[in-house]
Design a protein around this motif. Structure first.
Motif, PDB file in Angstrom:
ATOM      1  N   ALA A   1       0.811  -1.214   0.000  1.00  0.00           N
ATOM      2  CA  ALA A   1       0.000   0.000   0.000  1.00  0.00           C
ATOM      3  C   ALA A   1       0.843   1.262   0.000  1.00  0.00           C
ATOM      4  O   ALA A   1       0.326   2.357  -0.226  1.00  0.00           O
ATOM      5  CB  ALA A   1      -0.926   0.003   1.212  1.00  0.00           C
TER       6      ALA A   1
ATOM      7  N   THR B   1      -1.510  -6.189  -7.771  1.00  0.00           N
ATOM      8  CA  THR B   1      -2.729  -6.851  -7.303  1.00  0.00           C
ATOM      9  C   THR B   1      -2.527  -8.352  -7.171  1.00  0.00           C
ATOM     10  O   THR B   1      -3.182  -9.019  -6.377  1.00  0.00           O
ATOM     11  CB  THR B   1      -3.911  -6.553  -8.252  1.00  0.00           C
ATOM     12  OG1 THR B   1      -5.113  -7.107  -7.699  1.00  0.00           O
ATOM     13  CG2 THR B   1      -3.671  -7.150  -9.630  1.00  0.00           C
TER      14      THR B   1
ATOM     15  N   TRP C   1       2.111  -0.268  -9.093  1.00  0.00           N
ATOM     16  CA  TRP C   1       1.000  -1.227  -9.124  1.00  0.00           C
ATOM     17  C   TRP C   1       0.669  -1.622 -10.559  1.00  0.00           C
ATOM     18  O   TRP C   1       0.409  -2.782 -10.861  1.00  0.00           O
ATOM     19  CB  TRP C   1      -0.227  -0.630  -8.425  1.00  0.00           C
ATOM     20  CG  TRP C   1      -0.205  -0.824  -6.945  1.00  0.00           C
ATOM     21  CD1 TRP C   1       0.664  -0.265  -6.053  1.00  0.00           C
ATOM     22  CD2 TRP C   1      -1.078  -1.659  -6.185  1.00  0.00           C
ATOM     23  NE1 TRP C   1       0.389  -0.696  -4.788  1.00  0.00           N
ATOM     24  CE2 TRP C   1      -0.676  -1.541  -4.831  1.00  0.00           C
ATOM     25  CE3 TRP C   1      -2.160  -2.469  -6.504  1.00  0.00           C
ATOM     26  CZ2 TRP C   1      -1.332  -2.240  -3.805  1.00  0.00           C
ATOM     27  CZ3 TRP C   1      -2.812  -3.145  -5.482  1.00  0.00           C
ATOM     28  CH2 TRP C   1      -2.393  -3.034  -4.156  1.00  0.00           C
TER      29      TRP C   1
ATOM     30  N   PHE D   1      -7.876  -5.722  -4.199  1.00  0.00           N
ATOM     31  CA  PHE D   1      -7.153  -4.489  -4.537  1.00  0.00           C
ATOM     32  C   PHE D   1      -6.745  -4.505  -6.007  1.00  0.00           C
ATOM     33  O   PHE D   1      -5.647  -4.923  -6.354  1.00  0.00           O
ATOM     34  CB  PHE D   1      -5.935  -4.336  -3.633  1.00  0.00           C
ATOM     35  CG  PHE D   1      -6.277  -4.144  -2.184  1.00  0.00           C
ATOM     36  CD1 PHE D   1      -6.592  -2.892  -1.687  1.00  0.00           C
ATOM     37  CD2 PHE D   1      -6.324  -5.231  -1.318  1.00  0.00           C
ATOM     38  CE1 PHE D   1      -6.930  -2.715  -0.360  1.00  0.00           C
ATOM     39  CE2 PHE D   1      -6.656  -5.065   0.013  1.00  0.00           C
ATOM     40  CZ  PHE D   1      -6.970  -3.804   0.495  1.00  0.00           C
TER      41      PHE D   1
ATOM     42  N   THR E   1      -6.469  -1.753  -7.654  1.00  0.00           N
ATOM     43  CA  THR E   1      -5.540  -0.622  -7.647  1.00  0.00           C
ATOM     44  C   THR E   1      -5.200  -0.332  -6.186  1.00  0.00           C
ATOM     45  O   THR E   1      -5.795  -0.912  -5.268  1.00  0.00           O
ATOM     46  CB  THR E   1      -6.160   0.636  -8.284  1.00  0.00           C
ATOM     47  OG1 THR E   1      -7.313   1.026  -7.514  1.00  0.00           O
ATOM     48  CG2 THR E   1      -6.559   0.378  -9.730  1.00  0.00           C
ATOM     49  N   ASN E   2      -4.298   0.582  -5.981  1.00  0.00           N
ATOM     50  CA  ASN E   2      -3.936   0.936  -4.610  1.00  0.00           C
ATOM     51  C   ASN E   2      -4.916   1.972  -4.069  1.00  0.00           C
ATOM     52  O   ASN E   2      -4.616   3.166  -4.007  1.00  0.00           O
ATOM     53  CB  ASN E   2      -2.505   1.459  -4.535  1.00  0.00           C
ATOM     54  CG  ASN E   2      -2.038   1.628  -3.090  1.00  0.00           C
ATOM     55  OD1 ASN E   2      -2.746   1.275  -2.151  1.00  0.00           O
ATOM     56  ND2 ASN E   2      -0.842   2.163  -2.922  1.00  0.00           N
TER      57      ASN E   2
ATOM     58  N   GLN F   1       0.839   4.265  -7.643  1.00  0.00           N
ATOM     59  CA  GLN F   1       0.055   3.494  -8.598  1.00  0.00           C
ATOM     60  C   GLN F   1       0.881   3.066  -9.808  1.00  0.00           C
ATOM     61  O   GLN F   1       0.595   2.037 -10.439  1.00  0.00           O
ATOM     62  CB  GLN F   1      -1.165   4.304  -9.059  1.00  0.00           C
ATOM     63  CG  GLN F   1      -2.163   3.519  -9.895  1.00  0.00           C
ATOM     64  CD  GLN F   1      -2.669   2.275  -9.194  1.00  0.00           C
ATOM     65  OE1 GLN F   1      -3.038   2.328  -8.023  1.00  0.00           O
ATOM     66  NE2 GLN F   1      -2.699   1.147  -9.899  1.00  0.00           N
TER      67      GLN F   1
ATOM     68  N   ALA G   1      -1.232  -8.468  -3.736  1.00  0.00           N
ATOM     69  CA  ALA G   1      -2.125  -7.876  -2.735  1.00  0.00           C
ATOM     70  C   ALA G   1      -3.439  -8.622  -2.587  1.00  0.00           C
ATOM     71  O   ALA G   1      -4.052  -8.593  -1.531  1.00  0.00           O
ATOM     72  CB  ALA G   1      -2.398  -6.415  -3.079  1.00  0.00           C
TER      73      ALA G   1
END
Length: 264
Positions: free
Chosen positions: A139, A152, A146, A159, A161-162, A143, A155
């Motif tokens: 987190a 993802t 990400w 999630f 996206t963040n 982005q 994660a």
């Protein structure tokens, strides 16, 4: 080394000797503490906390690594100035949270602790620190990382996206009404950005970064075919503004406890 103070865009130059060898550079780039500059969400009377926020904003953050070693062995390899400020913070009580799971209630728990300490027990200078590792560490990347590394996949499908770095609509509500169930102190504004504005310090574990880089390589999520040390460096360079890079969560937690932080 370039430092940008908050959102004012003031640039200043500092001379700093940076260790070479494992980190491979003799210059350091600093980024601002961003959201931590905002003071609207700190409680009235939080003079010590406000002063700490300003010092953390000015503390350099090196974010121009080319490679990083597995074990950091020189303080120039992490945000030692910012960490020193936190360790030197005098007012009590203060609390360090051992945050591991990105999908857990970690932001809510810290928010509730803040609300209780500030308004129930009347400790406006209460400091909460997130010692972040495990998947929670994800987190703290922007982005761009990400998207590039499909974070993802690490994660979890919750999630895409963040979302945790995005402040919610409740942030625009009246901060003087702390009882507002849809206001900035409620569950409607659970975000890293909002907690930073309240003075929460988010620390990012280098060991977690190293392990996540290894996981991305193993999963074939390494579009530039970077070596392990270079991929870990790129992740480090894309921590969101205000985050404090630490050499390791477990070891740093001990340092915090030794100066009076309560473990949570």
């Amino acid at each position: 080394m370039k430092i940008i103070k908050g959102r004012r865009g003031i640039l200043r130059t500092f001379a700093l000797t940076v260790a070479t060898g494992a980190i491979g550079l003799a210059t350091a780039a600093a980024k601002p503490a961003g959201a931590a500059v905002e003071s609207a969400l700190t409680a009235p009377g939080a003079a010590h906390l406000e002063a700490l926020k300003k010092r953390l904003t000015q503390a350099p953050r090196r974010r121009d690594f080319k490679t990083v070693p597995m074990i950091l062995n020189d303080r120039q390899q992490w945000d030692h100035e910012a960490l020193t400020e936190v360790l030197a913070y005098g007012p009590v009580p203060k609390q360090a949270w051992d945050n591991i799971d990105i999908a857990g209630p970690w932001l809510s728990l810290m928010r509730n602790a803040l609300n209780t300490q500030i308004w129930s027990f009347k400790h406006p200078d209460f400091l909460a620190v997130s010692v972040t590792h495990g998947t929670a560490d994800l987190a703290l990347y922007d982005q761009e990382m990400w998207d590039k590394y499909q974070l993802t996949r690490l994660a979890g499908e919750k999630f895409k996206t963040n979302t945790l770095i995005v402040e919610q609509k409740a942030a625009a509500a009246d901060p003087t009404n702390y009882e507002d169930p849809a206001g900035p102190f409620s569950s409607e504004d659970n975000s890293i950005a909002a907690l930073m504005r309240r003075g929460v310090v988010f620390m990012c574990c280098h060991n977690a970064i190293w392990e996540q880089a290894a996981a991305l390589i193993k999963a074939g999520l390494n579009p530039d075919k970077l070596p392990h040390a270079a991929l870990a460096a790129e992740l480090t360079n894309h921590l969101v503004d205000g985050v404090v890079l630490i050499p390791g969560a477990g070891g740093t937690m001990l340092e915090l406890q030794q100066v009076g932080f309560h473990y949570a």
